[in-house]
Scaffold this motif. Structure first.
Motif, PDB file in Angstrom:
ATOM      1  N   ASP A  23      14.823  21.315 190.902  1.00 54.28           N
ATOM      2  CA  ASP A  23      16.041  21.920 190.369  1.00 54.28           C
ATOM      3  C   ASP A  23      15.970  22.014 188.844  1.00 54.28           C
ATOM      4  O   ASP A  23      16.240  23.068 188.266  1.00 54.28           O
ATOM      5  CB  ASP A  23      17.271  21.126 190.807  1.00 54.28           C
ATOM      6  CG  ASP A  23      18.554  21.776 190.342  1.00 54.28           C
ATOM      7  OD1 ASP A  23      18.809  22.937 190.734  1.00 54.28           O
ATOM      8  OD2 ASP A  23      19.304  21.130 189.577  1.00 54.28           O
ATOM      9  N   TYR A  24      15.589  20.944 188.181  1.00 52.47           N
ATOM     10  CA  TYR A  24      15.474  20.958 186.721  1.00 52.47           C
ATOM     11  C   TYR A  24      14.396  21.958 186.292  1.00 52.47           C
ATOM     12  O   TYR A  24      14.586  22.744 185.362  1.00 52.47           O
ATOM     13  CB  TYR A  24      15.138  19.560 186.187  1.00 52.47           C
ATOM     14  CG  TYR A  24      15.114  19.501 184.674  1.00 52.47           C
ATOM     15  CD1 TYR A  24      16.221  19.051 183.968  1.00 52.47           C
ATOM     16  CD2 TYR A  24      13.993  19.913 183.949  1.00 52.47           C
ATOM     17  CE1 TYR A  24      16.214  19.009 182.578  1.00 52.47           C
ATOM     18  CE2 TYR A  24      13.979  19.886 182.571  1.00 52.47           C
ATOM     19  CZ  TYR A  24      15.095  19.428 181.885  1.00 52.47           C
ATOM     20  OH  TYR A  24      15.077  19.410 180.518  1.00 52.47           O
ATOM     21  N   ASN A  27      15.783  25.611 186.924  1.00 48.11           N
ATOM     22  CA  ASN A  27      17.010  26.009 186.233  1.00 48.11           C
ATOM     23  C   ASN A  27      17.056  25.676 184.749  1.00 48.11           C
ATOM     24  O   ASN A  27      17.895  26.233 184.035  1.00 48.11           O
ATOM     25  CB  ASN A  27      18.218  25.391 186.943  1.00 48.11           C
ATOM     26  CG  ASN A  27      18.341  25.942 188.348  1.00 48.11           C
ATOM     27  OD1 ASN A  27      18.372  27.153 188.555  1.00 48.11           O
ATOM     28  ND2 ASN A  27      18.377  25.067 189.326  1.00 48.11           N
ATOM     29  N   LYS A  28      16.177  24.805 184.289  1.00 43.41           N
ATOM     30  CA  LYS A  28      16.184  24.468 182.867  1.00 43.41           C
ATOM     31  C   LYS A  28      14.832  24.749 182.220  1.00 43.41           C
ATOM     32  O   LYS A  28      14.738  25.529 181.275  1.00 43.41           O
ATOM     33  CB  LYS A  28      16.616  23.023 182.665  1.00 43.41           C
ATOM     34  CG  LYS A  28      18.065  22.819 183.084  1.00 43.41           C
ATOM     35  CD  LYS A  28      18.583  21.461 182.730  1.00 43.41           C
ATOM     36  CE  LYS A  28      20.050  21.406 183.180  1.00 43.41           C
ATOM     37  NZ  LYS A  28      20.605  20.095 183.137  1.00 43.41           N
ATOM     38  N   GLU A  31      13.521  28.471 182.662  1.00 46.47           N
ATOM     39  CA  GLU A  31      14.369  29.377 181.870  1.00 46.47           C
ATOM     40  C   GLU A  31      14.095  29.229 180.382  1.00 46.47           C
ATOM     41  O   GLU A  31      14.036  30.216 179.645  1.00 46.47           O
ATOM     42  CB  GLU A  31      15.838  29.133 182.187  1.00 46.47           C
ATOM     43  CG  GLU A  31      16.231  29.650 183.557  1.00 46.47           C
ATOM     44  CD  GLU A  31      17.715  29.486 183.857  1.00 46.47           C
ATOM     45  OE1 GLU A  31      18.502  29.236 182.922  1.00 46.47           O
ATOM     46  OE2 GLU A  31      18.065  29.624 185.040  1.00 46.47           O
TER      47      GLU A  31
END
Length: 107
Positions: A23-24, A27-28, A31
């Motif tokens: 997820d990190y 999404n982080k 990006e």
């Protein structure tokens, strides 16, 4: 991707005690990398390992991230001002030391 394009592969080997926060990463981290490398990056993919070649075997890599550039120089010029920030973010999503390979697309 077209023939002659440069592919930068970032491979995160799987193994005992290795962790990865997908997820990190999606999404982080991904990006952030996309924003920092800008238009120099022609495209990118993220692959999540499911299995190895043998039945019921574990994948050799948790994740493989790939980025595409016109040339090695285009990659290096885009990365240079941001390398410390990008590499410094890795402990936020994994305890794995990535393997990096730069290749040329031939087909």
């Amino acid at each position: 991707m077209k023939k002659g394009t440069i592919k930068v592969s970032v491979l995160y080997p799987s193994g005992e005690g290795k962790t990865f926060d997908m997820d990190y990463y999606l999404n982080k981290h991904s990006e952030m990398v996309t924003e920092l490398l800008g238009d120099a990056m022609l495209g990118a993919t993220v692959e999540e390992g499911l299995a190895g070649g043998e039945p019921d075997s574990k994948p050799p890599y948790h994740v493989i991230g790939s980025m595409y550039f016109e040339s090695v120089e285009a990659f290096q010029n885009a990365l240079a001002p941001h390398a410390e920030k990008i590499m410094g973010d890795i402990p936020n999503f994994t305890n794995i030391e990535p393997i990096i390979q730069i290749s040329k697309v031939v087909i």
